[in-house]
Scaffold this motif. Structure first.
Motif, PDB file in Angstrom:
ATOM      1  N   ALA A  24      92.707  89.622 -40.878  1.00  0.00           N
ATOM      2  CA  ALA A  24      91.286  89.067 -40.444  1.00  0.00           C
ATOM      3  C   ALA A  24      90.631  89.990 -41.598  1.00  0.00           C
ATOM      4  O   ALA A  24      89.242  89.523 -41.795  1.00  0.00           O
TER       5      ALA A  24
ATOM      6  N   MET B 109      85.877  94.113 -37.312  1.00  0.00           N
ATOM      7  CA  MET B 109      87.070  94.616 -37.642  1.00  0.00           C
ATOM      8  C   MET B 109      87.026  95.267 -39.089  1.00  0.00           C
ATOM      9  O   MET B 109      86.968  94.440 -40.080  1.00  0.00           O
TER      10      MET B 109
ATOM     11  N   ASP C 231      81.375  93.349 -49.544  1.00  0.00           N
ATOM     12  CA  ASP C 231      80.698  92.031 -49.483  1.00  0.00           C
ATOM     13  C   ASP C 231      79.154  92.311 -48.930  1.00  0.00           C
ATOM     14  O   ASP C 231      78.367  91.511 -48.942  1.00  0.00           O
TER      15      ASP C 231
ATOM     16  N   ARG D 294      88.307  88.518 -44.165  1.00  0.00           N
ATOM     17  CA  ARG D 294      86.963  88.366 -43.785  1.00  0.00           C
ATOM     18  C   ARG D 294      87.017  87.250 -42.684  1.00  0.00           C
ATOM     19  O   ARG D 294      85.965  86.376 -42.851  1.00  0.00           O
ATOM     20  N   LEU D 295      87.940  86.934 -41.862  1.00  0.00           N
ATOM     21  CA  LEU D 295      87.924  85.937 -40.884  1.00  0.00           C
ATOM     22  C   LEU D 295      86.786  85.986 -40.076  1.00  0.00           C
ATOM     23  O   LEU D 295      86.729  87.452 -39.506  1.00  0.00           O
ATOM     24  N   THR D 296      86.459  85.171 -39.419  1.00  0.00           N
ATOM     25  CA  THR D 296      85.581  85.211 -38.006  1.00  0.00           C
ATOM     26  C   THR D 296      86.599  84.422 -36.925  1.00  0.00           C
ATOM     27  O   THR D 296      86.672  83.219 -37.212  1.00  0.00           O
TER      28      THR D 296
ATOM     29  N   THR E  94      83.415  87.372 -30.337  1.00  0.00           N
ATOM     30  CA  THR E  94      83.243  87.009 -31.787  1.00  0.00           C
ATOM     31  C   THR E  94      84.017  88.041 -32.346  1.00  0.00           C
ATOM     32  O   THR E  94      83.749  89.135 -32.022  1.00  0.00           O
ATOM     33  N   LEU E  95      85.143  88.019 -33.051  1.00  0.00           N
ATOM     34  CA  LEU E  95      85.903  88.912 -33.854  1.00  0.00           C
ATOM     35  C   LEU E  95      85.707  88.669 -35.219  1.00  0.00           C
ATOM     36  O   LEU E  95      86.010  87.667 -35.824  1.00  0.00           O
ATOM     37  N   ARG E  96      85.230  89.464 -35.994  1.00  0.00           N
ATOM     38  CA  ARG E  96      85.079  89.352 -37.488  1.00  0.00           C
ATOM     39  C   ARG E  96      85.579  90.460 -38.312  1.00  0.00           C
ATOM     40  O   ARG E  96      85.109  91.483 -38.200  1.00  0.00           O
ATOM     41  N   GLY E  97      86.199  90.131 -39.253  1.00  0.00           N
ATOM     42  CA  GLY E  97      86.729  90.930 -40.149  1.00  0.00           C
ATOM     43  C   GLY E  97      85.744  91.234 -41.338  1.00  0.00           C
ATOM     44  O   GLY E  97      85.135  90.173 -41.590  1.00  0.00           O
ATOM     45  N   PHE E  98      85.698  92.396 -42.043  1.00  0.00           N
ATOM     46  CA  PHE E  98      84.769  92.567 -43.042  1.00  0.00           C
ATOM     47  C   PHE E  98      85.488  93.519 -44.040  1.00  0.00           C
ATOM     48  O   PHE E  98      86.057  94.437 -43.670  1.00  0.00           O
TER      49      PHE E  98
ATOM     50  N   PHE F 152      87.282  84.212 -45.922  1.00  0.00           N
ATOM     51  CA  PHE F 152      86.028  83.784 -44.914  1.00  0.00           C
ATOM     52  C   PHE F 152      86.185  82.521 -44.094  1.00  0.00           C
ATOM     53  O   PHE F 152      85.463  81.553 -43.899  1.00  0.00           O
TER      54      PHE F 152
END
Lengths: 331, 331
Positions: free
Chosen positions: A263, B241, B277, A267-269, B269-273, A236
């Motif tokens: 990422a 992502m 979660d 779960r990076l932003t 904005t790039l966001r891994g998930f 995060f």
């Protein structure tokens, strides 16, 4: 006759002195509502490199044969506007020239601060600190206890980011810079750890400085710095993408970061931003940062170069990393 | 005797059949609170490739000499729990084996749906659609009128993402896939445009399909797809992502995206998930996606492979992109 610096040609890769042209121009007469400002200080900033390219961006490119522009502070010497009077100190966007003629509405009147040079409105009480403040607190969603890494940490923005992070309760603040002197400077302004990115691979030095990882990365550099940060970010984690000075002069696409797929599992932003989108935060920033300045809890640095004729060299020096804090030209 | 598939060795780069071991094992006796499930279906999924590596991640790696695991649907054949009875249909996490013994609390009881194969709980009414739903709506903050690009669009998740985007009012939905048949399939399920990424550079095909740019990119692939998307994203664009199948089998760090610095000026904005979660969104997803399924407004595809002994080959086929929709093994 007043002088200005025109864009003589567009650089491919690193700019050189040949890309700039110092010319004398006749004084323009004022139109109704305009003021004439004698510039005292102007800043040179990394984003200006992007404006030298003829590509669409969030601000239009500089035009060939026309003067460059950018942040400047000066004194009104003639006014045909009811809003500003001779002698007023103003902040405006027409740097790179001795004398600026502009609509009064495009200048912001400043109140000189006892004990502060007027250059402080460029160096710390303006867009620079807004970039640091909004980038850290809003874009990267910094919260107390976070471990923070800042690249280009001895630059104008980076030096403020690290201090705000400490003042707001960061558990660890690590900075990178490009010389032993800058590393020393960072330790002096409260960075818990600092390293010279030229000494060893960034990833290695960052792991040593923050063995338990980081929560926030404030990116002024891109490339290997961004890759190292992605490797060290904890679950995060958040990245505020403010600048990428490592790639501004690249003529080829740069390969890093090669580990961006991390990422997903972490779960990076990552979020790119420009300060002007966060203008609504200016009052909060001036209030908080101004307070810390008055209390002596926050310091800032300027690198001053004298003379408009030396502004191109100041800008080239900035790109080579020769400044500590804001790079300012005194006119 | 029931069979299971163990991890025989860890792959370097692309996995092969040698990394898997089909073995017979004695039936385990049940402990109090446990159930024995005869598996009917299991899925093979891209994220399992990551679990074959011995590296820290959001879920522990598979262990050498121990069975693999993953999503499965089966029928309770013996129960020592008051919560589940013989004959109950359940979803659980112990695939890659004929028979699973687990705590009843770790199995979710399912109600079979008239006209739907029980494999649908793997293919569309479970984590697959949750990934699509939460990734598009929450992670990428999709809103009506957005132009959306989905890579790996003919895969289990991608095919649902595109349909949800259309049902929610996207202005344009573009998908990429790896064969002419898949491109045809995408057009059939409502994608406005689709291309085979093997035909020409992704960036070029994406620019052609979305000449005005995109607002949202749902990334299942990474690498050149991500780079192309960054190039085409408009100001304030967002990237969810979800996966990076292009890099899972890389033994070297992959160079792309080489244009990530564009995220600054475009304020991307790039966001891994990862879907787990977002488990709180499961009820909303089942409600909405289940409704579209019943109304015939959303379709899904499965690629079915028969026999546990063929599960490794099904997994390898998935990594090579041989599936359309969810890759399912029928036991």
């Amino acid at each position: 006759m007043p002088r200005q610096i025109n864009l003589a040609s567009r650089p491919s890769g690193w700019p050189t002195a040949d890309n700039f042209d110092l010319v004398e121009v006749a004084s323009q007469p004022l139109e109704e509502g305009q003021v004439r400002v004698r510039n005292q200080f102007m800043s040179v900033d990394p984003y200006m490199r992007g404006r030298m390219n003829d590509v669409p961006s969030y601000i239009p490119p500089f035009q060939l044969g026309r003067p460059l522009d950018g942040g400047a502070v000066g004194v009104v010497v003639e006014s045909s506007s009811a809003d500003l009077a001779e002698g007023d100190l103003v902040l405006h966007g027409l740097g790179w020239r001795d004398e600026a003629v502009l609509d009064a509405a495009r200048a912001r009147k400043l109140t000189p601060v006892e004990g502060l040079s007027n250059s402080a409105f460029l160096a710390v009480l303006g867009m620079t600190s807004l970039t640091a403040y909004a980038g850290l607190l809003d874009v990267a969603s910094f919260k107390e206890g976070d471990a923070v890494f800042v690249s280009g940490a001895a630059g104008a923005v980076g030096s403020i980011v690290g201090q705000i992070a400490k003042l707001k309760g960061a558990s660890l603040v690590v900075g990178s810079a490009g010389s032993a002197e800058k590393v020393e400077y960072l330790r002096g302004i409260g960075y818990d750890a600092a390293f010279n990115y030229k000494d060893a691979p960034v990833a290695e030095q960052l792991r040593k400085a923050a063995p338990d990882g980081i929560d926030v990365y404030f990116d002024n550099v891109g490339a290997d710095h961004l890759e190292a940060a992605i490797g060290s970010l904890r679950t995060f984690g958040r990245v505020a993408m403010c600048g990428a000075i490592a790639v501004y002069n690249s003529t080829e696409p740069t390969p890093a970061p090669r580990n961006l797929a991390l990422a997903i599992g972490k779960r990076l932003t990552l979020r790119g931003f420009i300060a002007s989108d966060h203008a609504d935060r200016m009052p909060a920033m001036v209030d908080e940062v101004g307070g810390w300045l008055r209390e002596g809890r926050l310091s800032y640095e300027e690198t001053i170069v004298d003379g408009l004729e030396n502004a191109p060299e100041a800008f080239l020096g900035l790109l080579r990393g020769e400044n500590t804090g804001k790079m300012i030209v005194r006119l």
